[in-house]
Motif scaffolding. Structure first.
Motif, short mmCIF file in Angstrom:
data_model
loop_
_atom_site.label_atom_id
_atom_site.label_comp_id
_atom_site.label_asym_id
_atom_site.label_seq_id
_atom_site.Cartn_x
_atom_site.Cartn_y
_atom_site.Cartn_z
N GLY A 136 2.00 -0.06 -6.57
CA GLY A 136 1.65 1.18 -5.90
C GLY A 136 2.59 1.55 -4.78
O GLY A 136 3.30 0.71 -4.22
N ASP A 137 2.60 2.85 -4.44
CA ASP A 137 3.51 3.34 -3.41
C ASP A 137 2.85 3.47 -2.05
O ASP A 137 3.41 4.08 -1.14
N GLN A 138 1.65 2.89 -1.88
CA GLN A 138 1.02 2.92 -0.56
C GLN A 138 1.81 2.04 0.40
O GLN A 138 2.45 1.08 -0.01
N LYS A 139 1.76 2.37 1.68
CA LYS A 139 2.50 1.62 2.70
C LYS A 139 1.77 0.32 3.02
O LYS A 139 0.55 0.26 3.03
N ILE A 140 2.55 -0.73 3.28
CA ILE A 140 1.99 -2.00 3.74
C ILE A 140 1.39 -1.77 5.12
O ILE A 140 2.02 -1.16 5.97
N VAL A 141 0.19 -2.26 5.33
CA VAL A 141 -0.46 -2.19 6.64
C VAL A 141 -0.22 -3.52 7.34
O VAL A 141 -0.64 -4.57 6.84
#
Length: 201
Positions: free
Chosen positions: A99-104
């Motif tokens: 997925g292209d969600q940002k690492i938190v």
């Protein structure tokens, strides 16, 4: 020793870079290897605690460098914000991530190698997404260790990625250490290739 490793990495992975740009790249990689490039000590402190608990276990060490790999050519004109936005996506910061969600920063993520789940890492992001550090958790098959990824821009405008992985394998000892030493760079080299494809297209 860090400078020798940096020279070897630059010479083998950046053969087209010479003169002032080569010296700049070696300085950047040396700084990275010495842990001065946006690495605040949190990761090394966490690993130190983990290593202290490994009493009486057959261990094997790994220590590898992947890159420097070109992730955005100067001609593409990538900005730090653009590189950081792509570099810090889960799929490009966590091996086998999806997925292209940002690492938190501070969150835990699953790791998959060739599609097989092998445990979790705790991830940290800094410098607007240009630095990523993963620390293996005790359920990780290659525990205990860390990787640190940095995106570095040269004066030419080109962006490179370098990954340093290091640790001591509690499980599988020398066998797992050898597998990590062989497979780690290949995994991150493939991720960097995918980052370049996204940034330049």
């Amino acid at each position: 020793m860090a400078q020798s490793a940096a020279k070897a990495a630059v010479d083998s992975n950046m053969p087209q870079v010479s003169g002032i740009a080569r010296r700049e790249a070696i300085r950047a990689v040396t700084s990275y290897l010495l842990g001065r490039a946006s690495f605040d000590g949190t990761v090394s402190a966490l690993v130190g605690v983990q290593l202290a608990s490994a009493d009486g276990v057959l261990l094997g060490d790994h220590d590898y460098i992947a890159g420097p790999n070109l992730i955005c050519a100067a001609s593409a004109g990538c900005t730090a914000a653009e590189v950081g936005a792509v570099y810090s996506q889960v799929q490009y910061g966590i091996p086998g991530g999806d997925g292209d969600q940002k690492i938190v920063s501070g969150n835990t993520y699953p790791v998959r190698i060739f599609g097989v789940y092998i445990g979790d890492v705790k991830s940290y992001v800094g410098s607007g997404g240009l630095t990523i550090s993963n620390v293996t958790l005790p359920n990780h098959a290659l525990h205990s260790g860390w990787i640190n990824r940095n995106a570095i821009q040269l004066s030419s405008g080109a962006w490179y990625s370098i990954t340093h992985g290091k640790g001591t394998n509690y499980y599988g000892g020398a066998f797992n250490a050898a597998a990590n030493q062989w497979g780690g760079p290949r995994q991150f080299n493939a991720m960097d290739k995918a980052i370049r494809n996204e940034l330049e297209n």
